[in-house]
Motif scaffolding. Structure first.
Motif, PDB file in Angstrom:
ATOM      1  N   GLY A 222       0.812  -1.213   0.000  1.00 48.17           N
ATOM      2  CA  GLY A 222       0.000   0.000   0.000  1.00 48.17           C
ATOM      3  C   GLY A 222       0.841   1.256   0.000  1.00 48.17           C
ATOM      4  N   SER A 223       1.924   1.245   0.774  1.00 43.54           N
ATOM      5  CA  SER A 223       2.810   2.403   0.818  1.00 43.54           C
ATOM      6  C   SER A 223       3.437   2.658  -0.544  1.00 43.54           C
ATOM      7  N   ALA A 224       3.854   1.583  -1.204  1.00 44.35           N
ATOM      8  CA  ALA A 224       4.462   1.735  -2.524  1.00 44.35           C
ATOM      9  C   ALA A 224       3.454   2.285  -3.523  1.00 44.35           C
ATOM     10  N   THR A 243       7.076   2.770  14.509  1.00 41.19           N
ATOM     11  CA  THR A 243       6.484   4.046  14.098  1.00 41.19           C
ATOM     12  C   THR A 243       5.672   3.937  12.809  1.00 41.19           C
ATOM     13  N   GLY A 244       5.785   2.805  12.113  1.00 37.78           N
ATOM     14  CA  GLY A 244       5.104   2.648  10.836  1.00 37.78           C
ATOM     15  C   GLY A 244       5.781   3.366   9.692  1.00 37.78           C
ATOM     16  N   GLU A 245       6.995   3.837   9.928  1.00 36.99           N
ATOM     17  CA  GLU A 245       7.693   4.616   8.903  1.00 36.99           C
ATOM     18  C   GLU A 245       8.259   3.714   7.811  1.00 36.99           C
ATOM     19  N   VAL A 246       8.163   4.171   6.567  1.00 38.36           N
ATOM     20  CA  VAL A 246       8.666   3.430   5.413  1.00 38.36           C
ATOM     21  C   VAL A 246       9.334   4.413   4.460  1.00 38.36           C
ATOM     22  N   TRP A 247      10.564   4.080   4.045  1.00 41.94           N
ATOM     23  CA  TRP A 247      11.248   4.838   2.990  1.00 41.94           C
ATOM     24  C   TRP A 247      11.285   3.964   1.747  1.00 41.94           C
ATOM     25  N   VAL A 256      14.090   9.434  -2.699  1.00 45.46           N
ATOM     26  CA  VAL A 256      13.427   8.834  -1.552  1.00 45.46           C
ATOM     27  C   VAL A 256      12.036   9.435  -1.332  1.00 45.46           C
ATOM     28  N   ALA A 257      11.088   8.559  -1.035  1.00 42.76           N
ATOM     29  CA  ALA A 257       9.750   8.952  -0.601  1.00 42.76           C
ATOM     30  C   ALA A 257       9.573   8.424   0.818  1.00 42.76           C
ATOM     31  N   ILE A 258       9.116   9.279   1.736  1.00 48.69           N
ATOM     32  CA  ILE A 258       9.039   8.908   3.153  1.00 48.69           C
ATOM     33  C   ILE A 258       7.582   8.927   3.614  1.00 48.69           C
ATOM     34  N   GLU A 262       1.757   8.031   9.034  1.00 46.49           N
ATOM     35  CA  GLU A 262       0.441   8.651   8.875  1.00 46.49           C
ATOM     36  C   GLU A 262       0.253   9.245   7.483  1.00 46.49           C
ATOM     37  N   LYS A 263       1.323   9.796   6.944  1.00 39.54           N
ATOM     38  CA  LYS A 263       1.235  10.469   5.650  1.00 39.54           C
ATOM     39  C   LYS A 263       2.607  10.468   4.991  1.00 39.54           C
ATOM     40  N   PHE A 264       2.631  10.728   3.698  1.00 37.93           N
ATOM     41  CA  PHE A 264       3.885  10.927   2.987  1.00 37.93           C
ATOM     42  C   PHE A 264       4.343  12.370   3.172  1.00 37.93           C
ATOM     43  N   LEU A 265       5.610  12.541   3.441  1.00 34.31           N
ATOM     44  CA  LEU A 265       6.138  13.890   3.607  1.00 34.31           C
ATOM     45  C   LEU A 265       6.111  14.615   2.276  1.00 34.31           C
ATOM     46  N   ALA A 266       5.754  15.880   2.342  1.00 31.20           N
ATOM     47  CA  ALA A 266       5.755  16.724   1.154  1.00 31.20           C
ATOM     48  C   ALA A 266       6.074  18.139   1.601  1.00 31.20           C
ATOM     49  N   GLN A 267       6.461  18.971   0.655  1.00 31.97           N
ATOM     50  CA  GLN A 267       6.771  20.346   1.009  1.00 31.97           C
ATOM     51  C   GLN A 267       5.519  21.022   1.534  1.00 31.97           C
ATOM     52  N   GLU A 268       5.644  21.722   2.655  1.00 33.43           N
ATOM     53  CA  GLU A 268       4.515  22.387   3.269  1.00 33.43           C
ATOM     54  C   GLU A 268       4.814  23.877   3.385  1.00 33.43           C
TER      55      GLU A 268
END
Length: 427
Positions: A222-224, A243-247, A256-258, A262-268
């Motif tokens: 699902g993360s992929a 933590t459920g973290e996936v790179w 890299v996508a992190i 809870e969510k994928f990191l993106a520029q905020e």
């Protein structure tokens, strides 16, 4: 003349020069010789030869009797060809050239083969404590007596793991998956020990990729799928079940996508220009396994998070906070989150090498620059070397250098723990 005769046969098949050496021994009067630290002109010793210290051979050397070296014997292929008709004795042997011993070869400590173009051939017995063929052709027509024997083509990681059981810790590195041969032979030259007094338990390098235990319970598929249409579950490079973290990362396809659990990191947000700003603080974290890194830069209430792998793909995430205190708390939170899996580093990644930051500037022509802190000295690719009283002052100067480069339009391209280029040579 003997020298001209042997020179015509070098380089060439060892059988030819070996036959010539035997023929010369039968017709020339034996005269012994004492050799200096090096042999740089073709030489035929009609008797036996002895070197009271270490010996470095960079040309054809033919010894029609025995050769005894009271130190390390090194040659220099392909320019060197060494033939010993009798017995050859040394404390250490490093060979990258053609090396033929028609008698026995006895090396007290270590024999190392270098490169795969030439050969070490022993007609008699070969005796040493540690024989590391590496990628060199080694042939023995007698018996091989070696307490430790690494055969041609051995993997670097396996060699480092096995060597850790009998070599002192300074001579191997599991993270780099290599043996430090230069240091090994330098120790032999200085008369320092290279072997442990007792056998040690064999360590194994943890795999770079996540283990089944670390992936247990995580929705990798699902993360992929959420990371990128091109992403696959096999692209996972880091996972933490707690933590459920996936790179996810695939070199050559996407950086890299992190997924933070809870969510994928993106520029905020839209951060203000950082071009003229010196970072308020910097935290660099390097994973204990593999080559993943995080570099956290705080600019008052702005955080830039650089994530990637050594000398490879990198992605930058930028976050704005209500104020400097909130941003500083986020830095502390990130430090605690990755504690245990990552090491905090400043100038050097332990056991690996100096930490280099390379910056790039793209315009009509790409430009690159980089810097490291070497002890208490700031070293840049431009050849600048500035020394300070302590490491903290050198790191402060590095921040000024980074701010200056940002003003000039440069941005972080890579982090690298083992510089290979011009800067690495200077450092």
């Amino acid at each position: 003349m003997p020298v001209a005769f042997t020179h015509e046969l070098c380089p060439g098949p060892l059988t030819d020069i070996g036959f010539a050496a035997v023929a010369l021994r039968d017709v020339l009067e034996p005269v012994d010789a004492v050799l200096g630290e090096s042999v740089s002109k073709a030489l035929v010793v009609t008797g036996s030869a002895r070197a009271p210290g270490s010996l470095y051979v960079t040309c054809p050397l033919i010894v029609l009797g025995d050769l005894e070296v009271d130190g390390v014997l090194s040659d220099c292929g392909p320019d060197s060809t060494v033939v010993v008709v009798g017995r050859c004795v040394a404390k250490g042997l490093r060979t990258s050239g053609n090396f033929l011993v028609l008698g026995d070869l006895v090396v007290r400590d270590v024999i190392q083969g270098i490169d795969n173009d030439e050969s070490l051939v022993v007609a008699g017995d070969l005796t040493t404590r540690f024989l590391d063929e590496n990628d060199h052709d080694v042939s023995c027509y007698g018996e091989v007596h070696a307490e430790h024997h690494f055969e041609n083509g051995r993997p670097g990681g396996e060699a480092a793991s096995l060597a850790s059981t009998f070599l002192v810790p300074e001579l191997w590195n599991l993270d780099l998956e290599e043996l430090h041969h230069d240091d090994l032979f330098e120790r032999i030259r200085r008369g320092e020990p290279v072997f442990t007094s007792t056998p040690q338990e064999r360590p194994f390098r943890e795999p770079d990729e996540p283990t089944e235990e670390e992936l247990e319970g995580l929705d990798i598929e699902g993360s992929a799928a959420r990371a990128s249409p091109q992403a696959r579950a096999t692209d996972v490079v880091y996972a933490r079940r707690e933590t459920g973290e996936v790179w996810l990362m695939r070199p050559g396809s996407f950086p890299v996508a992190i997924y933070d659990g809870e969510k994928f990191l993106a520029q905020e947000g839209t951060p203000p220009a950082l071009a003229a700003t010196r970072a308020s603080e910097r935290v660099t974290l390097w994973r204990r396994r593999g080559d993943l890194f995080l570099e956290i830069e705080r600019f008052d209430a702005i955080i830039q998070l650089h994530a990637g792998n050594n000398n490879g793909w990198k992605r930058t995430f930028c976050f704005a906070f209500d104020g400097p205190d909130a941003a500083a708390r986020e830095v502390r939170r990130l430090e605690a989150r990755y504690a245990g899996d990552f090491l905090r580093v400043t100038t050097t990644v332990p056991g690996r090498g100096p930490l280099e930051r390379e910056l790039s500037k793209y315009g009509s022509k790409a430009q690159y620059t980089s810097a490291i802190v070497e002890g208490t000295t700031l070293v840049t690719r431009e050849g600048e070397r500035r020394s300070f009283d302590d490491e903290a002052s050198a790191l402060s100067a590095l921040e000024d250098w980074l701010a200056e480069k940002r003003r000039d339009g440069f941005d972080l391209k890579i982090l690298e723990w083992r510089p290979f280029g011009l800067l690495g040579a200077k450092g």
